[in-house]
Design an enzyme around this catalytic site. Structure first.
Site, mmCIF file in Angstrom:
data_model
loop_
_atom_site.group_PDB
_atom_site.id
_atom_site.type_symbol
_atom_site.label_atom_id
_atom_site.label_comp_id
_atom_site.label_asym_id
_atom_site.label_seq_id
_atom_site.Cartn_x
_atom_site.Cartn_y
_atom_site.Cartn_z
ATOM 1 N N GLY A 16 0.809 -1.206 0.000
ATOM 2 C CA GLY A 16 0.000 0.000 0.000
ATOM 3 C C GLY A 16 0.839 1.252 0.000
ATOM 4 C CB THR A 35 1.233 3.866 4.630
ATOM 5 O OG1 THR A 35 0.078 4.690 4.470
ATOM 6 C CG2 THR A 35 2.017 4.356 5.841
ATOM 7 C CG ASP A 74 0.871 -3.720 5.704
ATOM 8 O OD1 ASP A 74 0.900 -2.763 4.904
ATOM 9 O OD2 ASP A 74 0.328 -4.806 5.438
ATOM 10 C CG ASP A 97 -7.414 0.008 4.144
ATOM 11 O OD1 ASP A 97 -6.705 0.776 3.469
ATOM 12 O OD2 ASP A 97 -7.465 -1.216 3.931
ATOM 13 C CE LYS A 103 -2.753 -4.975 6.950
ATOM 14 N NZ LYS A 103 -2.281 -3.882 6.072
ATOM 15 N N GLY A 104 -6.783 -4.349 3.576
ATOM 16 C CA GLY A 104 -7.162 -5.097 2.392
ATOM 17 C C GLY A 104 -7.877 -4.319 1.323
ATOM 18 C CD GLU A 132 -2.122 -6.270 3.394
ATOM 19 O OE1 GLU A 132 -1.640 -5.284 2.824
ATOM 20 O OE2 GLU A 132 -3.305 -6.317 3.800
ATOM 21 C CE LYS A 190 -5.855 5.507 5.218
ATOM 22 N NZ LYS A 190 -5.249 6.792 4.855
#
Length: 272
Positions: free
Chosen positions: A66, A68, A122, A125, A135-136, A144, A162
């Site tokens: 992603g 970030t 990681d 979201d 996430k995802g 992940e 977030k």
């Protein structure tokens, strides 16, 4: 003998005298410097660089996916080139991260060769007050979760946008990876699970009206949107995973060990 005198004009007003110029004294409280407004991507970079401070030579690292996480991957590559890190092994969570890591010089492996991961970095979201995550939305939730579930320490890096009060609170998707076979049937069953929360289930597509989006594992993604709280997250997780056709969901519950949040007022670090 007559004497001539200069001509004077009489006036009742005092003469005008220009005062000397005096430089103003410096203020004891100088004005604050102009405020610098950081972009969302700059905040992500700040959080990522802070997380990489925890990386040590010799580590096996889970490399996230992603916008970030890419800053963290790039930073690790920079430190390897500078010789400030050595003997790093990366385990990427997606094909995209695999390509990025190779391009910046990070040696790669997998969970078969390294079943225990020292540290994973990681993004997320959504992050709720208990450090539960969504996430995802980039489509890599299964890999992940496999890699970050195998790590000793999982650092989550986000900008302050977030942070949410509850999972689903952003109004954006909570993804569920499903097998392509009879995906409509699976999507409807997912919707019915959370009907009381005003759930809407949509198949993710590539562009408006495009083909179904396909994950690295050749599966589809059904995005769930919640109008209201879905209740106990562990119960919700169990209900989703019990449905035939479901591969994995994007709620990462109790997995994060450290949260790094970059905002306009600085960087905050929260440890579990």
């Amino acid at each position: 003998m007559a004497i001539a005198y200069p001509h004077f004009v009489a006036s009742d007003k005092p003469p005008v005298v220009n005062p000397p110029r005096i430089s103003p004294l410096p203020s004891p409280h100088p004005p604050p410097p102009p405020q610098v407004i950081l972009t969302q991507d700059e905040l992500k970079k700040i959080a990522a660089y802070k997380a990489v401070e925890s990386v040590e030579s010799g580590m096996v690292l889970g490399l996230g996916t992603g916008s970030t996480a890419k800053h963290a991957v790039t930073r690790i590559g920079d430190l390897l080139r500078q010789g400030k890190l050595t003997n790093i092994t990366g385990i990427p969570t997606s094909r995209m991260t695999h390509e990025l890591a190779l391009s910046v010089g990070i040696p790669l492996s997998d969970l078969d060769s390294h079943p225990v991961v020292d540290l994973a970095i990681d993004g997320a979201d959504e992050v709720d007050p208990h450090m539960n995550l969504v996430k995802g939305r980039g489509g890599s939730l299964l890999r992940e979760k496999m890699i970050e579930g195998a790590c000793k320490k999982f650092i989550v890096i986000v900008d302050e946008s977030k942070l949410v009060d509850r999972i689903g609170g952003s109004g954006l998707a909570m993804p569920v990876e499903v097998v392509p076979f009879c995906w409509k049937f699976t999507a409807e069953r997912l919707r019915l699970l959370f009907e009381e929360a005003g759930c809407v289930a949509r198949l993710r597509r590539d562009g408006e009206g495009g083909e179904p989006s396909v994950t690295d594992n050749k599966n589809y993604i059904v995005d769930l949107y919640f109008e209201r709280d879905i209740g106990d997250l562990m119960v919700a997780s169990d209900r989703i995973l019990r449905l035939p056709g479901v591969v994995e969901h994007g709620m990462f519950l109790g997995m994060a060990t450290t949260l790094i949040v970059a905002g306009e007022l600085g960087v905050k670090v929260k440890n579990k």
